[in-house]
Write an enzyme that holds these catalytic residues in place. Structure first.
Site, mmCIF file in Angstrom:
data_model
loop_
_atom_site.group_PDB
_atom_site.id
_atom_site.type_symbol
_atom_site.label_atom_id
_atom_site.label_comp_id
_atom_site.label_asym_id
_atom_site.label_seq_id
_atom_site.Cartn_x
_atom_site.Cartn_y
_atom_site.Cartn_z
ATOM 1 N N GLN A 191 74.440 16.328 15.821
ATOM 2 C CA GLN A 191 75.702 15.793 16.931
ATOM 3 C C GLN A 191 76.295 14.476 15.736
ATOM 4 O O GLN A 191 76.966 13.820 16.029
ATOM 5 C CB GLN A 191 74.961 15.575 17.780
ATOM 6 N N SER A 246 76.095 22.324 12.586
ATOM 7 C CA SER A 246 75.991 23.604 13.245
ATOM 8 C C SER A 246 77.994 23.855 12.993
ATOM 9 O O SER A 246 78.990 22.379 13.027
ATOM 10 C CB SER A 246 76.122 23.823 14.791
ATOM 11 N N THR A 283 74.791 39.864 3.869
ATOM 12 C CA THR A 283 76.558 40.069 3.348
ATOM 13 C C THR A 283 76.436 38.027 3.927
ATOM 14 O O THR A 283 77.411 38.593 4.937
ATOM 15 C CB THR A 283 77.020 41.200 4.111
ATOM 16 N N CYS A 328 71.540 23.461 26.811
ATOM 17 C CA CYS A 328 70.246 23.876 25.635
ATOM 18 C C CYS A 328 69.616 23.599 26.988
ATOM 19 O O CYS A 328 68.239 24.167 26.868
ATOM 20 C CB CYS A 328 69.780 23.878 25.001
#
Ligand code: PMP
Length: 382
Positions: free
Chosen positions: A183, A201, A239, A325
């Site tokens: 955040q 993120s 990958t 969440c």
């Protein structure tokens, strides 16, 4: 964003910016090779991967080798905490955290407790800042790791990471300091030299969902949490998702542009909401002078937050209860600040970004007034 929609849940996730999506599309179309392949298509992809990583490293003022790509902050938190705990379990089994973390940190620590690790929760003051004396007293010889969120996702309270690091290292220089900076990135300036590891993120900074990264100082050693072919990225085999990584580098670059200007703009919008909603004596503002302006948390007190949020949704206004969440539960962060159950059960989060307009805030306030007064009249008790 749609013409009518008023999206005020940017701390849950952001829409992907046009330029970021263009980077994603171009990398998908033009770089089909696996960066781990030896042929020229692989070499071409590997070169793009390296250049994206170099760009991120430069932007964050760290080394390219200190970046581990993950699927997002949840995975970065897992790798940081579990990877460090497993690698260093012979040195000690004690981990320190706060009552102001994202739910993913608590889930990981609960899991580590089942493996024999012990977790202590450092106290915070009424401004939400962690108690440095308490932190000092909790550090013992078995302590291996401290994890403290840089910006709390519910209240926006920002911790003084540099000071915290100094306290930790003075008490025991072997203890490693991790911070979830999900955040913080793109909202406030951060210095990664204040921490040993940090989680990020992409989807919180107008990047795609499904990509994030862990910054790990080169001196910090981890065990992998995911096992597989470890050719190019031993701590996160598989990958590399090249288009997502290229998009992430673009999103980080854009998010750091005009950071202070954007913060000042957002502060004005935040103040506009606070000034306006202050007219309602029942509404509580769950913020302190250390809250960043991008996140505004309020408690409706007599009103059930889920019902209110759904009523606002009828006007295409999108808000959040606690964090996306942990919806429907008591807000741990509000509880940690005020120790008031009603306040913690009735909190809603309004999160603003640099693409929020004054006009959107005005319309939001109009809808808020209408719905709030309707709910009060109905006597909708929590
Ligand atoms: N940490 C914090 C502080 C967050 O706000 C979030 C997103 N709600 C996460 C971790 C989880 O991030 P991701 O969705 O990328 O796994």
């Amino acid at each position: 964003m749609g013409d009518y929609m008023i999206y005020l849940d940017y701390s849950a996730t952001t829409p992907v910016s046009y330029d970021v999506l263009e980077s994603y599309n171009k990398a998908t179309r033009d770089y089909i090779g696996n960066p781990n392949s030896l042929h020229s298509l692989g070499v071409k992809s590997k070169a793009l991967l390296n250049s994206a990583t170099r760009q991120i490293a430069e932007l964050l003022n760290i080394l390219p080798s200190e970046i581990i790509y993950t699927s997002g902050a949840t995975e970065a938190n897992n790798l940081a905490l579990i990877g460090y705990a497993l690698r260093h379990k012979n040195r000690g089994n004690h981990i320190i955290t706060t009552k102001l973390e994202h739910p993913s940190i608590y889930s990981i620590l609960n899991y580590l407790e089942t493996l024999g690790f012990q977790v202590s929760y450092v106290d915070n003051d009424s401004d939400g800042l962690i108690d440095l004396d308490d932190l000092r007293s909790l550090i013992r010889k078995e302590t291996i790791l401290v994890s403290i969120c840089g910006v709390n996702s519910e209240t926006g309270v920002r911790q003084p990471l540099k000071t915290i690091r100094q306290v930790i290292k003075k008490e025991n220089s072997e203890v490693v300091f991790h911070s979830d900076l999900t955040q913080a990135l793109g909202k406030i300036s951060i210095n990664l030299h204040d921490v040993d590891m940090a989680s990020f993120s992409g989807h919180k900074i107008f990047g795609p969902k499904g990509i994030g990264l862990l910054y790990k100082n080169e001196k910090v050693e981890l065990s992998p949490v995911i096992h597989g072919s470890s050719k190019s990225s031993p701590l996160r085999p598989g990958t590399p998702p090249l288009p997502l990584i290229v998009a992430l580098s673009k999103a980080i670059r854009l998010s750091l542009m005009d950071l202070h200007k954007k913060e000042e703009y957002i502060r004005k919008l935040n103040e506009k909401i606070v000034n306006d909603l202050s007219h309602f004596p029942e509404i509580r503002f769950n913020k302190s002078k250390y809250s960043i302006p991008h996140i505004l948390n309020i408690s409706l007190m007599q009103i059930k937050p889920e019902s209110f949020i759904h009523a606002m949704e009828e006007h295409e206004v999108y808000l959040s209860t606690n964090t996306a969440c942990a919806s429907g539960e008591l807000s741990t962060a509000v509880m940690a600040l005020y120790n008031d159950k009603v306040r913690a059960l009735t909190s809603i989060r309004i999160s603003i970004s640099s693409i929020t307009t004054v006009e959107e805030i005005n319309r939001f306030l109009t809808f808020f007034h209408g719905e709030y007064q309707r709910f009060i009249k109905l006597g909708s008790r929590h």
